[in-house]
Design an enzyme around this catalytic site. Structure first.
Site, mmCIF file in Angstrom:
data_model
loop_
_atom_site.group_PDB
_atom_site.id
_atom_site.type_symbol
_atom_site.label_atom_id
_atom_site.label_comp_id
_atom_site.label_asym_id
_atom_site.label_seq_id
_atom_site.Cartn_x
_atom_site.Cartn_y
_atom_site.Cartn_z
ATOM 1 N N THR A 119 0.683 -1.340 -0.147
ATOM 2 C CA THR A 119 -0.486 -0.017 -0.354
ATOM 3 C C THR A 119 1.153 0.814 -0.030
ATOM 4 O O THR A 119 0.169 2.097 -1.068
ATOM 5 C CB THR A 119 -0.829 -0.087 1.359
ATOM 6 N N GLU A 125 4.138 5.637 -5.151
ATOM 7 C CA GLU A 125 4.155 5.963 -6.900
ATOM 8 C C GLU A 125 2.971 6.676 -7.517
ATOM 9 O O GLU A 125 2.893 7.600 -8.288
ATOM 10 C CB GLU A 125 4.136 4.688 -7.669
ATOM 11 N N HIS A 128 3.751 10.365 -7.404
ATOM 12 C CA HIS A 128 4.340 10.852 -8.607
ATOM 13 C C HIS A 128 3.753 11.406 -9.452
ATOM 14 O O HIS A 128 4.166 12.213 -9.821
ATOM 15 C CB HIS A 128 5.940 9.717 -8.917
#
Length: 189
Positions: A119, A125, A128
């Site tokens: 998680t 990610e 980002h």
């Protein structure tokens, strides 16, 4: 006419007198108008065994920011964020991705095989894709510290600074026009 005007002036004076009387409270100011959140769709059809982690990571962002919402793309809907499971290190396109744009998250099994929390990887990610760079080295309390938080770190919640960065990227005004960076950020230690 003068008589009507006189009554209107007296009524206005009475209102002013009453509103400035000790102990009187002014009417609350209207709440600022809230802009609609930007909706970004993600496609987890290639996320393999990490679909649950991706949904949990998206929920971390949805529960902590207001200016953007991450939604699983219904079949046939174009997604701005594509999630792909692969055998490398997790990596992602650095946003902020905009509606109609395109970013990719590669959910690398190499980090999972080393024991990193799925998680946390997903939320990191996705961060980002929302325009946040890595903050390395960093403590576990920083989601964007990524792998430097350590294998035992399970924190998947963005801290206040990370939340503020995403809010600025998707809020009104000049900040909402921040162009997408487009670099691929690899999150290997």
């Amino acid at each position: 006419m003068l008589r009507k005007l006189g009554i209107g002036v007296m009524a206005a004076a009475a209102i002013v007198t009453l509103s400035s009387a000790p102990g009187a409270t002014a009417a609350p100011a209207p709440a600022p108008e809230r802009t609609a959140a930007t909706t970004l769709y993600y496609d987890d059809s290639q996320a393999g065994e990490f679909k649950g982690a991706v949904a949990a990571g998206a929920e971390q962002w949805n529960s902590t920011v207001e200016n953007v919402t991450l939604v699983k793309a219904p079949a046939g809907t174009r997604a701005e964020i594509r999630i792909i499971a692969d055998n490398g290190w997790p990596r992602a396109t650095l946003g902020p991705v905009r509606p109609g744009g395109s970013a990719t998250v590669w959910f690398g099994r190499q980090a999972v095989d080393q024991g990193y929390n799925t998680t946390r990887i997903a939320a990191h990610e996705l961060g980002h894709s929302l325009g946040l760079p890595d903050v390395k080295p960093g403590p576990c309390s920083s989601l964007m510290s990524g792998s430097t938080g350590g294998v035992s770190c399970t924190n998947a919640t963005p801290n206040a600074a990370e939340q503020a960065g995403v809010e600025a990227n998707y809020g009104g005004g000049a900040a909402s026009r921040t162009p997408m960076d487009g670099r691929i950020i690899v999150d290997a230690p």
